[in-house]
Design a protein around this motif. Structure first.
Motif, PDB file in Angstrom:
ATOM      1  N   ARG A 135      -0.234  -7.694  -4.415  1.00 22.82           N
ATOM      2  CA  ARG A 135      -0.921  -6.899  -3.400  1.00 22.82           C
ATOM      3  C   ARG A 135      -1.435  -7.785  -2.274  1.00 22.82           C
ATOM      4  NH1 ARG A 135      -5.102  -2.943  -6.187  1.00 22.82           N
ATOM      5  NH2 ARG A 135      -5.776  -2.842  -4.020  1.00 22.82           N
ATOM      6  N   GLU A 138       1.420  -8.905  -0.043  1.00 28.48           N
ATOM      7  CA  GLU A 138       1.828  -7.871   0.893  1.00 28.48           C
ATOM      8  C   GLU A 138       0.820  -7.686   2.019  1.00 28.48           C
ATOM      9  OE1 GLU A 138       5.423  -7.217   0.103  1.00 28.48           O
ATOM     10  OE2 GLU A 138       4.431  -5.944   1.558  1.00 28.48           O
ATOM     11  N   PRO A 191      10.951  -6.019  -2.800  1.00 26.75           N
ATOM     12  CA  PRO A 191       9.813  -5.684  -3.655  1.00 26.75           C
ATOM     13  C   PRO A 191      10.141  -4.685  -4.759  1.00 26.75           C
ATOM     14  CG  PRO A 191       9.463  -4.915  -1.406  1.00 26.75           C
ATOM     15  CD  PRO A 191      10.701  -5.711  -1.386  1.00 26.75           C
ATOM     16  N   HIS A 192      11.143  -3.811  -4.525  1.00 25.61           N
ATOM     17  CA  HIS A 192      11.453  -2.805  -5.542  1.00 25.61           C
ATOM     18  C   HIS A 192      11.868  -3.439  -6.858  1.00 25.61           C
ATOM     19  CE1 HIS A 192      11.912  -0.407  -1.857  1.00 25.61           C
ATOM     20  NE2 HIS A 192      11.453   0.571  -2.617  1.00 25.61           N
ATOM     21  N   TRP A 195       8.865  -4.996  -8.620  1.00 24.59           N
ATOM     22  CA  TRP A 195       7.966  -4.037  -9.249  1.00 24.59           C
ATOM     23  C   TRP A 195       8.591  -3.373 -10.448  1.00 24.59           C
ATOM     24  CZ3 TRP A 195       2.989  -3.949  -8.820  1.00 24.59           C
ATOM     25  CH2 TRP A 195       2.402  -4.480  -7.660  1.00 24.59           C
ATOM     26  N   GLU A 196       9.907  -3.227 -10.428  1.00 23.36           N
ATOM     27  CA  GLU A 196      10.550  -2.606 -11.574  1.00 23.36           C
ATOM     28  C   GLU A 196      10.478  -3.509 -12.789  1.00 23.36           C
ATOM     29  OE1 GLU A 196      14.582  -0.957 -11.068  1.00 23.36           O
ATOM     30  OE2 GLU A 196      13.469   0.566  -9.942  1.00 23.36           O
TER      31      GLU A 196
ATOM     32  N   VAL B  13       2.342  -0.507  -1.337  1.00 22.06           N
ATOM     33  CA  VAL B  13       2.541  -1.852  -1.885  1.00 22.06           C
ATOM     34  C   VAL B  13       3.747  -1.910  -2.793  1.00 22.06           C
ATOM     35  CG1 VAL B  13       1.535  -3.641  -3.332  1.00 22.06           C
ATOM     36  CG2 VAL B  13       0.117  -2.414  -1.724  1.00 22.06           C
ATOM     37  N   CYS B  14       3.826  -1.011  -3.755  1.00 28.03           N
ATOM     38  CA  CYS B  14       4.885  -1.138  -4.743  1.00 28.03           C
ATOM     39  C   CYS B  14       5.922  -0.023  -4.641  1.00 28.03           C
ATOM     40  CB  CYS B  14       4.315  -1.162  -6.157  1.00 28.03           C
ATOM     41  SG  CYS B  14       3.683   0.425  -6.711  1.00 28.03           S
ATOM     42  N   HIS B  15       5.800   0.849  -3.684  1.00 22.26           N
ATOM     43  CA  HIS B  15       6.801   1.875  -3.379  1.00 22.26           C
ATOM     44  C   HIS B  15       6.992   2.889  -4.482  1.00 22.26           C
ATOM     45  CE1 HIS B  15       7.617  -0.889  -0.167  1.00 22.26           C
ATOM     46  NE2 HIS B  15       7.832  -1.829  -1.038  1.00 22.26           N
ATOM     47  N   ARG B  30       1.267   2.236 -10.809  1.00 24.17           N
ATOM     48  CA  ARG B  30       1.830   0.914 -11.042  1.00 24.17           C
ATOM     49  C   ARG B  30       0.914  -0.210 -10.619  1.00 24.17           C
ATOM     50  NH1 ARG B  30       7.514   0.150  -8.326  1.00 24.17           N
ATOM     51  NH2 ARG B  30       8.785   1.181  -9.856  1.00 24.17           N
ATOM     52  N   THR B  33      -3.187   0.543  -6.080  1.00 22.18           N
ATOM     53  CA  THR B  33      -3.591   0.677  -4.678  1.00 22.18           C
ATOM     54  C   THR B  33      -3.867   2.134  -4.368  1.00 22.18           C
ATOM     55  OG1 THR B  33      -1.616  -0.666  -4.372  1.00 22.18           O
ATOM     56  CG2 THR B  33      -3.018  -0.352  -2.463  1.00 22.18           C
TER      57      THR B  33
END
Lengths: 211, 202
Positions: A135, A138, A191-192, A195-196, B13-15, B30, B33
């Motif tokens: 976070r 970003e 980022p996807h 995060w996955e 942030v994490c979509h 997730r 935020t």
């Protein structure tokens, strides 16, 4: 979730579904053409390597002088911190803090956190701290201005070369290598994917809500 | 199908896609935020910031960026006088770079942001892709106006020969810094999805 990936375009709010497995390359939103995400081979590995290299270059760039300026026998050297020191001494606190933040604090935090995050992803040992770190990365991203600083250095050089002699220090070359490296890291990062992996590792903070 | 039609928001942030009711705020499952359907108060905040940056733009150009103190006296340069100096001394490339980065870019940014805000406020639905491209352009060029500030900082760092020659920062530099930061914040707080919320002729 594993057969398809559901995305929302940040620019135009269109819901897009992508069939997995993804092909390599850049996916664009069908409505507005904005980039949705990028899929490149080994991007985690590459990002990890680049962040380590960036950290080394950054430390080198800060330790050694960038430029040396000599005129009529007088010499002066400048490192990253020199400008900030002088601004501070002259009482320009606002400028000193702004330059300090955008050229040292933010890029350093960015590189350090990126190294830790990608290190965790690469080695497979993911800790909950990864979420606030991502976070912060970003949030800080728009405020790292090393590339702009490089252009500023070049403009200053052209200005000063008429008055005296300029000598480029080690730091300058470290800096010149660092900037395109960081630009490349930004280009391949998606980022996807990150995060996955975090989600699969079970690091989500809250209960998953149904979509 | 747009996310807002289905009451879905996308975490910045994490979509992650999050189900959300209008007017509420939710936390992304997730990453934790805060997620909003649209950036709250986007037009108001964005407009306030861009107006503030226009106000600061005037002293940024009127006050000198830096003072060059020599034994012969002090020479003060504003952005514009610096550009003129470079043109006259033949460094056309540098004059051009500073002209673009310090005058043209901030001016274009302000105009584009004002245009986008006005366009959304009046509900105009034409040229959505064009407007989006303008927005993306604004975000990209945002930080490049900092060049002038860095140039002043580096000049100060290198030219410090005591009584012989010394450079000090002028008030213009600080105002200019304010302009850059405020226009960046203004672009960041403008929600580009609002462009696509406008219903009308495509």
């Amino acid at each position: 979730m594993k057969t398809h990936r559901h995305l929302c375009c940040h620019a135009c709010d269109e819901l897009v579904t992508i069939k997995l497995p993804e092909k390599e390359g850049r996916y664009r939103c069908p409505t507005c053409g904005h980039t949705l995400f990028k899929n490149y081979k080994n991007s985690i590995e590459k990002s990890y390597a680049i962040s380590i290299a960036s950290l080394i270059l950054f430390i080198v760039a800060n330790y050694f002088p960038i430029l040396t300026f000599s005129v009529i026998g007088q010499n002066s050297t400048a490192t990253f911190m020199t400008a900030i020191e002088y601004l501070y001494r002259d009482g320009d606190y606002i400028m000193a803090i702004a330059v300090l933040m955008t050229t040292i604090v933010v890029p350093f935090t960015f590189i350090l956190f990126a190294m830790i995050v990608f290190g965790m992803l690469y080695h497979g040992k993911i800790y909950p701290i990864i979420i606030p770190m991502l976070r912060i990365i970003e949030d800080l991203r728009p405020w790292g201005m090393l590339d702009v600083f490089l252009i500023g250095v070049l403009v200053s050089v052209v200005k000063l070369v008429k008055m005296g002699t300029i000598h480029f220090g080690i730091s300058f070359w470290a800096f010149v290598s660092l900037v395109p490296l960081m630009a490349y890291a930004h280009m391949i990062l998606d980022p996807h994917k990150v995060w996955e992996i975090i989600e699969d590792a079970g690091m989500c903070l809250y209960q998953k809500e149904h979509k | 199908m747009r996310a807002i039609d289905r009451d879905i928001a996308c975490c910045p942030v994490c979509h992650e896609l999050v189900k959300i009711k209008r007017g509420n705020k939710e936390y992304c499952p997730r990453c934790g935020t805060v997620v909003h359907l649209r950036k709250p108060g986007s037009l108001t905040v964005s407009l306030a910031l861009v107006i503030a940056s226009i106000i600061l733009y005037i002293p940024a150009n009127l006050y000198p960026m830096m003072h060059v103190q020599t034994f012969a006296g002090t020479e003060s340069d504003t952005i514009i006088s610096g550009i003129i100096y470079f043109f006259e001394s033949g460094s056309y490339l540098i004059a051009f770079v500073i002209l673009i980065a310090s005058i043209v870019v901030p001016f274009i940014k302000m105009v584009i942001i004002l245009y986008l805000i006005y366009s959304v406020y009046k509900g105009k639905a034409e040229d959505k892709e064009h407007k989006l491209r303008l927005y993306v352009l604004t975000e990209i060029i945002g930080k490049w106006s900092m060049v002038d500030v860095y140039v002043v900082a580096i000049m100060i760092a290198l030219v410090h020969f005591g009584a012989l020659t010394q450079i000090k920062a002028g008030a213009g530099a600080i105002f200019f810094l304010g302009v850059v930061i405020l226009t960046m914040l203004s672009a960041m707080s403008f929600d580009s999805r609002l462009i696509w919320d406008m219903k009308g002729k495509e």
